[in-house]
Design a protein around this motif. Structure first.
Motif, PDB file in Angstrom:
ATOM      1  N   LEU A 137       0.827  -1.208   0.000  1.00 56.13           N
ATOM      2  CA  LEU A 137       0.000   0.000   0.000  1.00 56.13           C
ATOM      3  C   LEU A 137       0.862   1.260   0.000  1.00 56.13           C
ATOM      4  CD1 LEU A 137      -2.756  -1.012   2.599  1.00 56.13           C
ATOM      5  CD2 LEU A 137      -3.094  -0.653   0.154  1.00 56.13           C
ATOM      6  N   ILE A 138       1.916   1.240   0.797  1.00 59.40           N
ATOM      7  CA  ILE A 138       2.806   2.406   0.893  1.00 59.40           C
ATOM      8  C   ILE A 138       3.498   2.674  -0.439  1.00 59.40           C
ATOM      9  CG2 ILE A 138       4.977   3.219   1.914  1.00 59.40           C
ATOM     10  CD1 ILE A 138       4.045   1.778   4.523  1.00 59.40           C
ATOM     11  N   GLY A 160       7.566  17.019  -4.748  1.00 58.28           N
ATOM     12  CA  GLY A 160       7.809  17.770  -3.526  1.00 58.28           C
ATOM     13  C   GLY A 160       6.833  17.474  -2.409  1.00 58.28           C
ATOM     14  N   ALA A 161       5.911  16.554  -2.609  1.00 59.64           N
ATOM     15  CA  ALA A 161       4.908  16.238  -1.599  1.00 59.64           C
ATOM     16  C   ALA A 161       5.576  15.676  -0.342  1.00 59.64           C
ATOM     17  CB  ALA A 161       3.908  15.234  -2.154  1.00 59.64           C
ATOM     18  N   PRO A 162       5.007  15.954   0.830  1.00 63.73           N
ATOM     19  CA  PRO A 162       5.587  15.408   2.066  1.00 63.73           C
ATOM     20  C   PRO A 162       5.270  13.925   2.211  1.00 63.73           C
ATOM     21  CG  PRO A 162       3.559  16.587   2.547  1.00 63.73           C
ATOM     22  CD  PRO A 162       3.836  16.808   1.082  1.00 63.73           C
ATOM     23  N   ILE A 163       6.061  13.257   3.017  1.00 63.89           N
ATOM     24  CA  ILE A 163       5.866  11.822   3.207  1.00 63.89           C
ATOM     25  C   ILE A 163       4.536  11.523   3.893  1.00 63.89           C
ATOM     26  CG2 ILE A 163       7.001  11.606   5.447  1.00 63.89           C
ATOM     27  CD1 ILE A 163       8.406   9.077   4.266  1.00 63.89           C
ATOM     28  N   ALA A 164       4.022  12.504   4.651  1.00 64.24           N
ATOM     29  CA  ALA A 164       2.726  12.320   5.304  1.00 64.24           C
ATOM     30  C   ALA A 164       1.613  12.108   4.286  1.00 64.24           C
ATOM     31  CB  ALA A 164       2.405  13.524   6.184  1.00 64.24           C
ATOM     32  N   ALA A 165       1.758  12.705   3.090  1.00 65.07           N
ATOM     33  CA  ALA A 165       0.749  12.527   2.042  1.00 65.07           C
ATOM     34  C   ALA A 165       0.706  11.078   1.576  1.00 65.07           C
ATOM     35  CB  ALA A 165       1.045  13.458   0.873  1.00 65.07           C
ATOM     36  N   VAL A 166       1.846  10.402   1.626  1.00 63.83           N
ATOM     37  CA  VAL A 166       1.894   8.990   1.246  1.00 63.83           C
ATOM     38  C   VAL A 166       1.141   8.147   2.263  1.00 63.83           C
ATOM     39  CG1 VAL A 166       3.412   7.015   0.834  1.00 63.83           C
ATOM     40  CG2 VAL A 166       4.078   9.301   0.042  1.00 63.83           C
ATOM     41  N   ALA A 167       1.387   8.406   3.553  1.00 61.07           N
ATOM     42  CA  ALA A 167       0.703   7.657   4.603  1.00 61.07           C
ATOM     43  C   ALA A 167      -0.805   7.856   4.507  1.00 61.07           C
ATOM     44  CB  ALA A 167       1.212   8.095   5.977  1.00 61.07           C
ATOM     45  N   GLU A 168      -1.226   9.093   4.255  1.00 67.17           N
ATOM     46  CA  GLU A 168      -2.652   9.376   4.143  1.00 67.17           C
ATOM     47  C   GLU A 168      -3.274   8.631   2.973  1.00 67.17           C
ATOM     48  OE1 GLU A 168      -5.700  13.197   3.613  1.00 67.17           O
ATOM     49  OE2 GLU A 168      -3.528  13.514   3.778  1.00 67.17           O
ATOM     50  N   ALA A 214      -2.141   5.930   1.512  1.00 75.14           N
ATOM     51  CA  ALA A 214      -2.050   4.489   1.736  1.00 75.14           C
ATOM     52  C   ALA A 214      -3.012   4.012   2.806  1.00 75.14           C
ATOM     53  CB  ALA A 214      -0.620   4.115   2.112  1.00 75.14           C
ATOM     54  N   GLY A 215      -3.493   4.938   3.656  1.00 72.77           N
ATOM     55  CA  GLY A 215      -4.392   4.550   4.742  1.00 72.77           C
ATOM     56  C   GLY A 215      -3.668   3.858   5.876  1.00 72.77           C
ATOM     57  N   VAL A 216      -2.400   4.221   6.080  1.00 74.31           N
ATOM     58  CA  VAL A 216      -1.631   3.649   7.184  1.00 74.31           C
ATOM     59  C   VAL A 216      -1.142   4.786   8.068  1.00 74.31           C
ATOM     60  CG1 VAL A 216      -0.892   1.710   5.764  1.00 74.31           C
ATOM     61  CG2 VAL A 216       0.590   3.706   5.962  1.00 74.31           C
ATOM     62  N   GLY A 217      -0.813   4.447   9.308  1.00 72.65           N
ATOM     63  CA  GLY A 217      -0.293   5.450  10.218  1.00 72.65           C
ATOM     64  C   GLY A 217       1.105   5.871   9.824  1.00 72.65           C
ATOM     65  N   ILE A 218       1.453   7.115  10.141  1.00 70.34           N
ATOM     66  CA  ILE A 218       2.777   7.618   9.785  1.00 70.34           C
ATOM     67  C   ILE A 218       3.870   6.811  10.479  1.00 70.34           C
ATOM     68  CG2 ILE A 218       2.872   9.341  11.629  1.00 70.34           C
ATOM     69  CD1 ILE A 218       4.110   9.864   8.011  1.00 70.34           C
ATOM     70  N   SER A 219       3.572   6.292  11.676  1.00 70.66           N
ATOM     71  CA  SER A 219       4.574   5.487  12.390  1.00 70.66           C
ATOM     72  C   SER A 219       4.835   4.182  11.657  1.00 70.66           C
ATOM     73  CB  SER A 219       4.119   5.210  13.824  1.00 70.66           C
ATOM     74  OG  SER A 219       2.870   4.519  13.831  1.00 70.66           O
ATOM     75  N   ALA A 220       3.778   3.591  11.070  1.00 72.09           N
ATOM     76  CA  ALA A 220       3.950   2.351  10.300  1.00 72.09           C
ATOM     77  C   ALA A 220       4.810   2.604   9.070  1.00 72.09           C
ATOM     78  CB  ALA A 220       2.586   1.789   9.891  1.00 72.09           C
ATOM     79  N   LEU A 221       4.621   3.765   8.462  1.00 71.68           N
ATOM     80  CA  LEU A 221       5.433   4.098   7.287  1.00 71.68           C
ATOM     81  C   LEU A 221       6.894   4.291   7.679  1.00 71.68           C
ATOM     82  CD1 LEU A 221       4.454   6.587   4.479  1.00 71.68           C
ATOM     83  CD2 LEU A 221       6.762   6.485   5.361  1.00 71.68           C
TER      84      LEU A 221
END
Length: 213
Positions: free
Chosen positions: A19-20, A33-41, A43-50
């Motif tokens: 998913l990530i 240039g998107a932040p990594i938080a946009a990937v977690a969002e 993917a539907g996973v928590g930022i800590s999991a990423l």
């Protein structure tokens, strides 16, 4: 011999990883240039999991491009293994790379991170395969001798830039324009019927309508 099934925790980690990576590809090819938080969002996973899997955006970009290079290598080797006819080998390679869409990563992510030694190694192997496929086609007299491997690399980028409608429509159009390119590259020139319906003016003009209008 079949491999043992993964435990529930490992299976979930594998699903999260897929998913990530799918989300990262979509997010960063749209906006490097998107932040990594946009990937977690996405993917539907928590930022800590990423972050447990990829400690930085740099590591995630390296993984994406590493996977892209390995796919490029696999497609090239498959074309060489499957076809005895020199032209079908070259055309199969071209079609496989277009479908793999590895060049979308090249267009958007080149120069946005620091390559690792493994990436340099795989990039060299991918380049060597592209040159070999090109050389074999020229030597067989089926590819225009004035076309270089670098020309082909830029043709792949042109095809990757075609994005219209949904994924299936984009695939149709990429194959249509690939067929035009292949006919112009072949020696002697070929004139085969073009696949897929031609693009329509309405499809082109709709791109100018703001989202949500």
């Amino acid at each position: 011999m079949t491999s043992a099934p993964m435990s529930g925790r490992k299976a979930q980690a594998a699903r999260n990883d897929a998913l990530i990576l799918d989300a990262a590809r979509a997010v960063f090819t749209a906006d490097p240039g998107a932040p990594i938080a946009a990937v977690a969002e996405r993917a539907g996973v928590g930022i800590s999991a990423l972050y447990r899997r990829y400690p930085s955006k740099e590591a995630l970009l390296q993984k994406l491009c590493g996977d892209g290079l390995k796919l490029y290598i696999a497609v090239s080797e498959q074309a060489m293994a499957e076809h005895d006819d020199p032209w079908e080998e070259f055309a199969g390679y071209m079609c496989g790379i277009v479908d793999a869409d590895t060049n979308s990563l090249t267009i958007k992510l080149a120069g946005t991170f620091h390559p690792t030694e493994e990436l340099y190694h795989d990039a060299t192997k991918a380049s060597d395969l592209a040159i070999e496929l090109h050389h074999r086609a020229v030597e067989a007299g089926v590819l225009r001798p004035d076309v270089t491997p670098a020309d082909i690399a830029l043709l792949f980028e042109q095809l990757a830039s075609i994005k219209l409608g949904d994924a299936e429509r984009t695939r149709q159009l990429r194959h249509r324009f690939l067929a035009m390119m292949l006919d112009s590259l072949r020696q002697p020139p070929a004139h085969r019927p073009l696949p897929g319906p031609a693009p329509e003016d309405e499809e082109l003009s709709v791109r100018w309508i703001p989202a949500g209008s």
